[in-house]
Structure formats: C-alpha cells, structure tokens
Design a protein around this motif. Sequence first.
Motif, PDB file in Angstrom:
ATOM      1  N   ASN A   1     -77.382 -72.634  44.088  1.00 27.92           N
ATOM      2  CA  ASN A   1     -76.673 -73.083  45.293  1.00 27.92           C
ATOM      3  C   ASN A   1     -76.240 -74.546  45.220  1.00 27.92           C
ATOM      4  O   ASN A   1     -76.293 -75.285  46.206  1.00 27.92           O
ATOM      5  CB  ASN A   1     -77.544 -72.866  46.542  1.00 27.92           C
ATOM      6  CG  ASN A   1     -77.626 -71.406  46.948  1.00 27.92           C
ATOM      7  OD1 ASN A   1     -76.784 -70.604  46.564  1.00 27.92           O
ATOM      8  ND2 ASN A   1     -78.647 -71.055  47.711  1.00 27.92           N
ATOM      9  N   ASP A   2     -75.773 -74.960  44.032  1.00 23.92           N
ATOM     10  CA  ASP A   2     -75.282 -76.331  43.888  1.00 23.92           C
ATOM     11  C   ASP A   2     -73.770 -76.412  43.986  1.00 23.92           C
ATOM     12  O   ASP A   2     -73.182 -77.490  43.801  1.00 23.92           O
ATOM     13  CB  ASP A   2     -75.765 -76.948  42.578  1.00 23.92           C
ATOM     14  CG  ASP A   2     -75.160 -76.273  41.348  1.00 23.92           C
ATOM     15  OD1 ASP A   2     -74.497 -75.214  41.491  1.00 23.92           O
ATOM     16  OD2 ASP A   2     -75.371 -76.785  40.221  1.00 23.92           O
ATOM     17  N   GLY A   3     -73.121 -75.278  44.274  1.00 21.73           N
ATOM     18  CA  GLY A   3     -71.677 -75.257  44.434  1.00 21.73           C
ATOM     19  C   GLY A   3     -70.907 -75.007  43.156  1.00 21.73           C
ATOM     20  O   GLY A   3     -69.673 -75.018  43.165  1.00 21.73           O
ATOM     21  N   LEU A   4     -71.597 -74.754  42.037  1.00 23.74           N
ATOM     22  CA  LEU A   4     -70.953 -74.478  40.752  1.00 23.74           C
ATOM     23  C   LEU A   4     -71.366 -73.101  40.254  1.00 23.74           C
ATOM     24  O   LEU A   4     -72.545 -72.744  40.318  1.00 23.74           O
ATOM     25  CB  LEU A   4     -71.352 -75.534  39.715  1.00 23.74           C
ATOM     26  CG  LEU A   4     -70.922 -76.974  40.003  1.00 23.74           C
ATOM     27  CD1 LEU A   4     -71.585 -77.927  39.010  1.00 23.74           C
ATOM     28  CD2 LEU A   4     -69.405 -77.109  39.935  1.00 23.74           C
ATOM     29  N   LEU A   5     -70.420 -72.350  39.740  1.00 24.15           N
ATOM     30  CA  LEU A   5     -70.713 -71.008  39.245  1.00 24.15           C
ATOM     31  C   LEU A   5     -71.448 -71.057  37.915  1.00 24.15           C
ATOM     32  O   LEU A   5     -70.979 -71.669  36.948  1.00 24.15           O
ATOM     33  CB  LEU A   5     -69.421 -70.199  39.076  1.00 24.15           C
ATOM     34  CG  LEU A   5     -68.727 -69.730  40.356  1.00 24.15           C
ATOM     35  CD1 LEU A   5     -67.427 -69.023  40.013  1.00 24.15           C
ATOM     36  CD2 LEU A   5     -69.637 -68.825  41.169  1.00 24.15           C
ATOM     37  N   ASP A   6     -72.587 -70.388  37.863  1.00 22.29           N
ATOM     38  CA  ASP A   6     -73.352 -70.209  36.635  1.00 22.29           C
ATOM     39  C   ASP A   6     -72.977 -68.854  36.030  1.00 22.29           C
ATOM     40  O   ASP A   6     -72.226 -68.076  36.616  1.00 22.29           O
ATOM     41  CB  ASP A   6     -74.837 -70.282  36.949  1.00 22.29           C
ATOM     42  CG  ASP A   6     -75.172 -71.522  37.775  1.00 22.29           C
ATOM     43  OD1 ASP A   6     -74.935 -72.635  37.293  1.00 22.29           O
ATOM     44  OD2 ASP A   6     -75.651 -71.368  38.923  1.00 22.29           O
ATOM     45  N   LEU A   7     -73.517 -68.554  34.859  1.00 16.27           N
ATOM     46  CA  LEU A   7     -73.129 -67.333  34.158  1.00 16.27           C
ATOM     47  C   LEU A   7     -74.357 -66.586  33.665  1.00 16.27           C
ATOM     48  O   LEU A   7     -75.220 -67.171  33.000  1.00 16.27           O
ATOM     49  CB  LEU A   7     -72.225 -67.663  32.967  1.00 16.27           C
ATOM     50  CG  LEU A   7     -71.572 -66.462  32.280  1.00 16.27           C
ATOM     51  CD1 LEU A   7     -70.395 -65.948  33.102  1.00 16.27           C
ATOM     52  CD2 LEU A   7     -71.095 -66.832  30.873  1.00 16.27           C
ATOM     53  N   VAL A   8     -74.434 -65.289  33.983  1.00 17.74           N
ATOM     54  CA  VAL A   8     -75.462 -64.426  33.424  1.00 17.74           C
ATOM     55  C   VAL A   8     -74.778 -63.478  32.444  1.00 17.74           C
ATOM     56  O   VAL A   8     -73.671 -62.989  32.704  1.00 17.74           O
ATOM     57  CB  VAL A   8     -76.226 -63.652  34.517  1.00 17.74           C
ATOM     58  CG1 VAL A   8     -75.300 -62.801  35.377  1.00 17.74           C
ATOM     59  CG2 VAL A   8     -77.315 -62.783  33.893  1.00 17.74           C
ATOM     60  N   LEU A   9     -75.435 -63.226  31.320  1.00 18.04           N
ATOM     61  CA  LEU A   9     -74.847 -62.451  30.229  1.00 18.04           C
ATOM     62  C   LEU A   9     -75.776 -61.313  29.858  1.00 18.04           C
ATOM     63  O   LEU A   9     -76.958 -61.529  29.576  1.00 18.04           O
ATOM     64  CB  LEU A   9     -74.632 -63.375  29.025  1.00 18.04           C
ATOM     65  CG  LEU A   9     -74.003 -62.805  27.756  1.00 18.04           C
ATOM     66  CD1 LEU A   9     -72.572 -62.367  28.025  1.00 18.04           C
ATOM     67  CD2 LEU A   9     -74.028 -63.856  26.646  1.00 18.04           C
ATOM     68  N   SER A  10     -75.260 -60.087  29.880  1.00 21.20           N
ATOM     69  CA  SER A  10     -76.063 -58.943  29.430  1.00 21.20           C
ATOM     70  C   SER A  10     -75.798 -58.712  27.943  1.00 21.20           C
ATOM     71  O   SER A  10     -74.669 -58.454  27.531  1.00 21.20           O
ATOM     72  CB  SER A  10     -75.754 -57.683  30.246  1.00 21.20           C
ATOM     73  OG  SER A  10     -74.470 -57.186  29.990  1.00 21.20           O
ATOM     74  N   ASN A  11     -76.862 -58.832  27.148  1.00 22.36           N
ATOM     75  CA  ASN A  11     -76.796 -58.579  25.705  1.00 22.36           C
ATOM     76  C   ASN A  11     -77.361 -57.199  25.404  1.00 22.36           C
ATOM     77  O   ASN A  11     -78.230 -56.702  26.119  1.00 22.36           O
ATOM     78  CB  ASN A  11     -77.594 -59.638  24.946  1.00 22.36           C
ATOM     79  CG  ASN A  11     -76.958 -61.005  25.030  1.00 22.36           C
ATOM     80  OD1 ASN A  11     -75.736 -61.133  25.043  1.00 22.36           O
ATOM     81  ND2 ASN A  11     -77.779 -62.043  25.106  1.00 22.36           N
ATOM     82  N   TYR A  12     -76.860 -56.607  24.318  1.00 17.19           N
ATOM     83  CA  TYR A  12     -77.277 -55.235  24.011  1.00 17.19           C
ATOM     84  C   TYR A  12     -78.252 -55.163  22.838  1.00 17.19           C
ATOM     85  O   TYR A  12     -79.316 -54.571  22.932  1.00 17.19           O
ATOM     86  CB  TYR A  12     -76.049 -54.374  23.717  1.00 17.19           C
ATOM     87  CG  TYR A  12     -76.340 -52.892  23.742  1.00 17.19           C
ATOM     88  CD1 TYR A  12     -75.951 -52.104  24.814  1.00 17.19           C
ATOM     89  CD2 TYR A  12     -77.012 -52.275  22.695  1.00 17.19           C
ATOM     90  CE1 TYR A  12     -76.231 -50.745  24.843  1.00 17.19           C
ATOM     91  CE2 TYR A  12     -77.304 -50.935  22.716  1.00 17.19           C
ATOM     92  CZ  TYR A  12     -76.911 -50.170  23.796  1.00 17.19           C
ATOM     93  OH  TYR A  12     -77.205 -48.834  23.827  1.00 17.19           O
ATOM     94  N   THR A  13     -77.872 -55.766  21.722  1.00 19.99           N
ATOM     95  CA  THR A  13     -78.717 -55.637  20.535  1.00 19.99           C
ATOM     96  C   THR A  13     -78.286 -56.668  19.489  1.00 19.99           C
ATOM     97  O   THR A  13     -77.401 -57.504  19.751  1.00 19.99           O
ATOM     98  CB  THR A  13     -78.621 -54.225  19.938  1.00 19.99           C
ATOM     99  OG1 THR A  13     -79.635 -54.045  18.945  1.00 19.99           O
ATOM    100  CG2 THR A  13     -77.256 -53.976  19.321  1.00 19.99           C
ATOM    101  N   LEU A  14     -78.903 -56.634  18.327  1.00 24.01           N
ATOM    102  CA  LEU A  14     -78.467 -57.403  17.169  1.00 24.01           C
ATOM    103  C   LEU A  14     -77.657 -56.474  16.276  1.00 24.01           C
ATOM    104  O   LEU A  14     -78.128 -55.387  15.899  1.00 24.01           O
ATOM    105  CB  LEU A  14     -79.668 -57.961  16.405  1.00 24.01           C
ATOM    106  CG  LEU A  14     -80.626 -58.836  17.216  1.00 24.01           C
ATOM    107  CD1 LEU A  14     -81.813 -59.259  16.349  1.00 24.01           C
ATOM    108  CD2 LEU A  14     -79.905 -60.052  17.779  1.00 24.01           C
ATOM    109  N   TRP A  15     -76.439 -56.891  15.917  1.00 23.28           N
ATOM    110  CA  TRP A  15     -75.576 -55.977  15.167  1.00 23.28           C
ATOM    111  C   TRP A  15     -74.554 -56.753  14.349  1.00 23.28           C
ATOM    112  O   TRP A  15     -73.986 -57.742  14.804  1.00 23.28           O
ATOM    113  CB  TRP A  15     -74.832 -55.045  16.122  1.00 23.28           C
ATOM    114  CG  TRP A  15     -74.010 -53.998  15.407  1.00 23.28           C
ATOM    115  CD1 TRP A  15     -74.417 -52.750  15.014  1.00 23.28           C
ATOM    116  CD2 TRP A  15     -72.641 -54.118  15.009  1.00 23.28           C
ATOM    117  NE1 TRP A  15     -73.382 -52.088  14.384  1.00 23.28           N
ATOM    118  CE2 TRP A  15     -72.285 -52.910  14.369  1.00 23.28           C
ATOM    119  CE3 TRP A  15     -71.693 -55.121  15.117  1.00 23.28           C
ATOM    120  CZ2 TRP A  15     -71.017 -52.679  13.857  1.00 23.28           C
ATOM    121  CZ3 TRP A  15     -70.412 -54.906  14.588  1.00 23.28           C
ATOM    122  CH2 TRP A  15     -70.089 -53.695  13.972  1.00 23.28           C
ATOM    123  N   THR A  16     -74.349 -56.288  13.136  1.00 21.22           N
ATOM    124  CA  THR A  16     -73.224 -56.690  12.300  1.00 21.22           C
ATOM    125  C   THR A  16     -72.718 -55.441  11.593  1.00 21.22           C
ATOM    126  O   THR A  16     -73.438 -54.427  11.509  1.00 21.22           O
ATOM    127  CB  THR A  16     -73.641 -57.730  11.241  1.00 21.22           C
ATOM    128  OG1 THR A  16     -74.546 -57.103  10.313  1.00 21.22           O
ATOM    129  CG2 THR A  16     -74.300 -58.957  11.871  1.00 21.22           C
TER     130      THR A  16
END
Length: 563
Positions: free
Chosen positions: A196-211
């Motif tokens: 609630n500081d007035g700036l948008l933060d970001l949440v990221l959903s990760n799936y796995t480790l892959w190459t």
Amino acid sequence: MAQWEAALARLSILLPASALAATAGLLLFPAQQAPARRPHFTDIAPRSRFSYISNNDFTGRKYFQQPMCGGVGILDYDHDGRMDIFFTNGAKLPELRKTDPSFYNCLLRNRGDGTFEDVTARAGVAGERLDFSYGVAVGDYDNDGWPDLFLANTGKNTLYHNNGNGTFTDVTDASGLAAKPPDTLSVQAAWFDYDNDGLLDLVLSNYTLWTPAQDRRCTHGGKEAYCSPKTYVAVPHRLYHNLGHGKFEDVTEKSGFAKSAGKGMGIAIADFNQDGWMDIFIANDTEPNFLYLNQHDGTFKEVGLQYGVAYNDTAATVSAMGCDAKDYDNDGWVDIFYNNLMGQIWGLFHNQRGRFFRYVSAGSRILSLSESMSGWSNGFIDYNNDGWKDLFSANGDVDNLVPNAPQHDTMFENLDGREFRDVSADMGADFLRVGFQRGSAFADLNNDGFLDIVVTSLNQKPRILLNSADNGNHWLLIQATGRQSNRDAVGTRFKLTTPSGRTLYNHVTASVGFMSSSDLRVHFGLGPETTAASLEIQWPRGAVQTLHNVPADQILKLDEPRP
C-alpha cells in the motif's frame, strides 16, 4: 379464433389442465409472452487484417511447454478510450527463438468501428529477440498514466515501458525484473500493491526448471505424448517489490515466498479477509494450491491448507489451470474459482467471511457441468447484465490423443448466487467453435456496457467475441484512477446498492484466468435498474467515498480523493 380453439383442443389431449392455461396464453398472445432474448457472441476478428496465430511450433515432436501458448492482454495503450488487445506467442523449438514473424507477439489497436489495426511493428512489441512467451500482465508500474506490459517467458522475462507516443521500450535489464534462478520457466504474472505504498509490485508464478536439453520424451498407448507435470520439479513463485523510478527488488526470500514450491499457473488477487491488504491465490498444476495472506509487514503466510483451498473435496491435487477471485453470490466476500482437466472437478470455493473457504463445486452444479471439459483460462463475467457474475471457461485438452480433445468454450449462468446452469448452446456458433483454447480476457471493446471476450486457440487465429447486448438490461462501468493509491487503483473495492435493495460487489484487478490480463474497468450489470442508489468506494490506502443516485448506462470516471 377457430384455428386457435382447434389447436387448444388438440393440446388438451397431451397436456394437463394446469399446463393448458399457460399454453393458451402463449398461443393467443405469442408476441407479448416471448422471453427476452439471451445475449450471444459474434466473432468480429475476421473483419480485421492481421496475421497472428498462437504458434506453439507443433510439428510432431512434443516439447513440454507447447500446450501453454497464447496469452491475452487488454489495455488502452494509446489513451483513445477504446480497449486494445495484445497477444503473446511461442518460439521455434528446440532453438527457443522467434525465428520468423509467425512467432511474433501482436498488438491490435481498436479502431472503434468493429475492426482492429495491427500496430505491432510500429509499437515495438513484436519480441523478435524473445523466446517462448506465456502470460502477459498489464499495469502502470510507474504511475505515469500509460499502461505497461510484463511478459512471462521461458528464459528471461520482459518488461515493456509505454512511452506515451504509441511505442514501447524494453527496460527489463535496468528494472531488476530480469533476475530469476537459471532455467526457471515463468507462466504468469500479476500487478498489485502489496504494501500500500502507491506503487504496483509484481508476483510471478513459476512452473519448473526447464531447457530444451532437459526436455523429456514420453509416450501414451504407443504414441508420443506430453509428459505428466509430475515428471518435473516444483519451484517457488517470486515476488518483486517496486522501489520506484523503474526499479524492482526481488523479495522472494524475505517475503516468505521461497518457503513453498509449486507449479504455478493462474494468479488471482483480492483482499480475501477484508483487512485492507491484498492477498494472492495461485493455482498449481498437480500440486496443492497456494493462498498467501498478507501479514502487513512485507511478508506473506501461505495458508492454502488451513483455509481449505489447497486440495479438492477428496483431498486430491488436480491440474489447476486458470483462476479468478470474485464475489459470485454478492454476500460481500470474495470467492475463488479454478478450472482443470477433463474428468477432474473444477473448483469453486465459497468464502466463509474471511475465516476459511467451503468447497461448493457439487452443490453449485459445477461438478456435474464440468466433468467432460478441460478448462484453461476462465473468469467471472456478468455476460447478461443481470447482476450475477456468470462463469466462462476457455476449453481444450492438453494433448491430441483422444477424439474429443478439441472442445468448445462454456458459459455457466449464475442462478441467483445458488447454482449454475450451462447456457453455452445459446451463445452462438462463433462461441461454440472447437479447438485447443488457451488464453482469454474480458473487456467492453465497444463501450456498450456488455462485456466481450477475447480467446486464443493453439495454431488458430484468436476470436474476438462481441456481446450482442440486446436484452435491455442496464449497466455501470467504472474507470477508477488512484492518486494516493496506485494509479491503476488495483485493489479498490466497490459496493453498489440498487433502489430495489439489491447489493452488488466487485473490485479492481486485471489478473483473471490463465496467461491473461482483463479490462481494469469494473463492471456491474444492473438488470432493470436505471440507477445505483448508492456506490461505496474503498480505496487501497484507506479513503472511502460514497456516491448517491448514480445514473446507469455510463462509463463513470472516478478519481481517488486527496486527503
């Protein structure tokens, strides 16, 4: 009258007396008794010239991430008052490069006449140097009034800054959002202001480790098949704190996110316990779902098990895909929905006043309605403007090994907040087109007050489904702008009371479904009501407004009051 009397005489042989009286009314006064026409959807994409298809590079060899292609982002990138559409796209495999324009991402400008202009090259968002892209999150992270784009990719993720002149600049490296553990595959992201500081933060959903080198090959019935998610390792999701001036800090460790590993798909943002702080639900594929409750001090507590949303009613994990969090029964508390694969049970969780959630898939008929479908993206959408949020699901199986793998989408109509019924057959031929549907987003593309739907399908052109809007119900669309809170007003809550005493609820969020971002404007269907007797607005930083006698059928622009 003789012919009508003869018809009634014939019907009297077949119908009981109680039904006969009603039938007589229909025969004698058919025009007056005809039911209101149900809205349906028309695909207007063929009216526009663009080459984009959701290209996952399927050539017979099956790579793990190919089923996840075609994210949708809704934004008014040029501030002309009309919602535009952005699509993510795949890459050549195993090279993991967008080797030709068939893999480029796409931005369509809404012309306002039912057609869209491809402005991808002009805007600089084709992503020629990116790899396989999945979800897109739309948000004004620097509060300059112009919506920006974050793309979740196989390798390095991407942040595009809107320059305010119709173009975007890739600012990923300078932002701090490029940092994530090596080989981590990211699926979706969501903008919200967790402190609630007035700036948008970001949440990221990760799936796995892959190459590509790590990709496994599997078979089913002697044929090559996509490997089960259980063959891949789970990883923590990530949280980034907005420091201002275009800089972000990875706070995954200090926030508590690093303690839980999942296979993240959809993200839903809401204040589930009404403490004034935004919480996070993440749907995990074949892993328990996560509910992160905001602890007001920069940390989160994962309480999915305690709150009853980690598993389904048989304590089993499912292939949870997209999700949405809205108050579907208008009791003032935000509920949770996710969909999953054929033969599993789509999950509807009813919020028990912020203390826990009750699994209501069976009682609401979601169980019986969803068993034959594999759902990906989804969302609560009041498609007919009757004041009850209905459920849309974009459907299609993971693989092509069974005859019914291509499926049509579904619309489940909300019956007074108690249960749902399948009205898909009434939504029109364009709605029922079969395919391997993936991403979807909701927006009022023509500003007529009825919500439209954009849907992608693997290796097909997307559908831009325009709502027919011909049932006479009224509406209110609210465009909120934060001044002390984040400019997008994400997290702002609305309570609308009608003259007849109905109370409706909604809140600002763009993160809806799977790999997609919807229109930030808040929509209310009002049925026959022509005004809102009162509209209460609770802004993220604590300000409360109340408006009275708000006329319906308008786009209401609201600015957060200054202290």
